[in-house]
Scaffold this motif. Structure first.
Motif, PDB file in Angstrom:
ATOM      1  N   HIS A 289      17.492  40.940  43.242  1.00 36.77           N
ATOM      2  CA  HIS A 289      18.332  42.640  43.433  1.00 36.77           C
ATOM      3  C   HIS A 289      17.398  42.847  41.709  1.00 36.77           C
ATOM      4  O   HIS A 289      17.797  42.617  40.661  1.00 36.77           O
ATOM      5  N   THR A 301      37.196  46.079  48.207  1.00 33.15           N
ATOM      6  CA  THR A 301      36.985  46.810  50.091  1.00 33.15           C
ATOM      7  C   THR A 301      38.724  45.953  49.795  1.00 33.15           C
ATOM      8  O   THR A 301      39.354  45.724  49.014  1.00 33.15           O
ATOM      9  N   ILE A 307      32.356  46.573  45.527  1.00 34.27           N
ATOM     10  CA  ILE A 307      31.406  47.286  45.889  1.00 34.27           C
ATOM     11  C   ILE A 307      31.001  48.243  44.307  1.00 34.27           C
ATOM     12  O   ILE A 307      31.744  48.988  43.839  1.00 34.27           O
ATOM     13  N   GLY A 309      27.498  50.741  42.648  1.00 35.54           N
ATOM     14  CA  GLY A 309      26.867  51.870  43.162  1.00 35.54           C
ATOM     15  C   GLY A 309      26.340  51.679  41.058  1.00 35.54           C
ATOM     16  O   GLY A 309      26.450  51.642  40.465  1.00 35.54           O
ATOM     17  N   SER A 314      21.454  52.055  44.521  1.00 34.14           N
ATOM     18  CA  SER A 314      21.608  50.958  45.598  1.00 34.14           C
ATOM     19  C   SER A 314      23.309  50.306  45.477  1.00 34.14           C
ATOM     20  O   SER A 314      23.547  51.076  44.287  1.00 34.14           O
ATOM     21  N   ILE A 315      23.753  50.269  46.796  1.00 33.76           N
ATOM     22  CA  ILE A 315      25.376  49.884  46.527  1.00 33.76           C
ATOM     23  C   ILE A 315      24.924  48.351  46.703  1.00 33.76           C
ATOM     24  O   ILE A 315      24.634  47.377  47.652  1.00 33.76           O
ATOM     25  N   ILE A 316      25.825  47.764  46.216  1.00 33.86           N
ATOM     26  CA  ILE A 316      26.019  45.979  45.912  1.00 33.86           C
ATOM     27  C   ILE A 316      27.364  45.177  46.342  1.00 33.86           C
ATOM     28  O   ILE A 316      28.841  46.367  45.380  1.00 33.86           O
ATOM     29  N   VAL A 317      27.485  44.655  47.004  1.00 29.58           N
ATOM     30  CA  VAL A 317      28.769  44.026  47.242  1.00 29.58           C
ATOM     31  C   VAL A 317      29.125  42.738  46.933  1.00 29.58           C
ATOM     32  O   VAL A 317      28.186  41.937  46.766  1.00 29.58           O
ATOM     33  N   HIS A 328      26.037  41.238  49.204  1.00 25.68           N
ATOM     34  CA  HIS A 328      25.281  41.919  50.253  1.00 25.68           C
ATOM     35  C   HIS A 328      25.224  43.441  49.432  1.00 25.68           C
ATOM     36  O   HIS A 328      25.208  43.600  48.183  1.00 25.68           O
ATOM     37  N   ALA A 329      23.385  43.832  50.296  1.00 24.34           N
ATOM     38  CA  ALA A 329      23.187  45.091  48.926  1.00 24.34           C
ATOM     39  C   ALA A 329      22.507  46.122  49.668  1.00 24.34           C
ATOM     40  O   ALA A 329      21.590  45.576  50.800  1.00 24.34           O
ATOM     41  N   ILE A 330      22.909  47.478  49.848  1.00 23.32           N
ATOM     42  CA  ILE A 330      21.934  48.149  50.469  1.00 23.32           C
ATOM     43  C   ILE A 330      20.539  49.262  49.928  1.00 23.32           C
ATOM     44  O   ILE A 330      21.386  49.552  48.532  1.00 23.32           O
TER      45      ILE A 330
END
Length: 330
Positions: A289, A301, A307, A309, A314-317, A328-330
């Motif tokens: 990433h 969580t 999490i 930002g 991007s939001i990355i877990v 996980h990444a959004i």
């Protein structure tokens, strides 16, 4: 100038205009913002930090240093300025703080909280504020001597920590943290008030996340952004370490482990572990990433995954198992 002086100030900005009321040779000063940002009483009997003053009869001003800041006071056009040169008795009147206008959000984060009762916690200038939205009233914590820059709330929702910047005159107030009860407004502990404990001010602070909330971390604004962990009840430092040379924007204890602190900021996420009086660091890897310019916020969580930002949008877990691995990444 030897006359008595009482100062009521309302500002986190030393450049705000000054309104002066001159009574019987005594200077009553109200600092006020033209944008009505705030109105707070810092002290009912402040004394100049150095006695050097000068009077300019040509432009009807008196210049002096107060709490380390240079100030210029303008007399009314019809006031006999020569009277300022002679000692006078201070008036018996005092101002009482009723309402603080404004909210400091331009240069600090984690600065607004809602309690279980519905009351709102925030700060402005050197005042901690508890706002009751139903009754339209405020309670004020006024034990700080300079601007508050950070705030944290204990897991019990009642205890609050606020960290102030260092005063212009170090002898009048160094950077430190005050822990107080938001119901009684009483001070419970003072952390790091001794000389050299904290540099300049604070980037972020936070209580440990479990119910006891016995630990408090702080990152100061020095060049090395020193991270320290405290037993705040005893005002005892348990460990400290240089955290990162680049800007740090946010931080938190891990809710599953009171000995792990996560910090994030310019191009980094770091995981710090307190063990045997030492803090050890592990850096988060963005792997495939794109590394963001800034990691701007973080949260956890229910299963304790982290999490973040960032400025890439991007939001990355990050996995709670290893913490430094992205799951996980959004």
């Amino acid at each position: 100038m030897k006359s008595a002086l009482k100062l009521y100030y309302a500002t986190g900005n030393s450049d705000l205009p000054v309104n002066c009321v001159w009574l019987a040779g005594t200077v009553h000063v109200v600092l006020s913002s033209s944008s009505s940002q705030t109105a707070s009483q810092a002290s009912s009997s402040a004394v100049p930090s150095n006695t050097g003053t000068s009077t300019d009869f040509n432009d009807s001003t008196v210049r002096m240093h107060l709490r380390g800041r240079p100030l210029v006071f303008h007399a009314p056009s019809d006031y006999p300025l020569a009277a300022v040169e002679h000692p006078q008795k201070a008036p018996t009147e005092h101002l009482e703080l009723e309402w603080v206008y404004g909210y400091r959000g331009r240069d600090c984060r984690s600065n607004l909280y809602v309690q279980a009762s519905g009351e709102v916690l925030y700060f402005m200038a050197a005042v901690g504020i508890v706002l009751n939205r139903l009754t339209r009233t405020q309670r004020h914590y006024r034990q700080h001597t300079d601007d508050i820059k950070v705030m944290a709330v204990h897991p019990n929702g009642v205890v609050v920590a606020t960290g102030q910047s260092q005063c212009h005159d170090k002898q009048l107030g160094r950077a430190h943290i005050r822990v107080w009860n938001s119901e009684t407004m009483e001070t419970m502990a003072v952390v790091g008030e001794s000389a050299g404990t904290f540099d300049r001010g604070f980037c972020c602070i936070g209580f440990s996340r479990r119910k006891s909330g016995s630990l408090l971390f702080a990152v100061d604004e020095g060049n090395d952004h020193t991270l320290s962990v405290w037993d705040w009840n005893r005002s005892k430092r348990l460990a400290e370490a240089r955290s990162h040379g680049d800007a740090i924007l946010c931080g938190s204890f891990c809710p599953a482990d009171d000995r792990t602190v996560v910090l994030a900021g310019k191009q980094h996420v770091t995981f710090w572990t307190l063990d045997g009086g030492k803090l050890t660091k592990k850096s988060g890897l963005f792997e495939k990433h794109a590394k963001p310019r800034f990691v701007t916020c973080l949260a956890f969580t229910d299963n304790h995954d982290l999490i973040t930002g960032d400025s890439n949008g991007s939001i990355i877990v990050w996995s709670s198992g290893t913490m430094d691995d992205i799951c996980h990444a959004i």
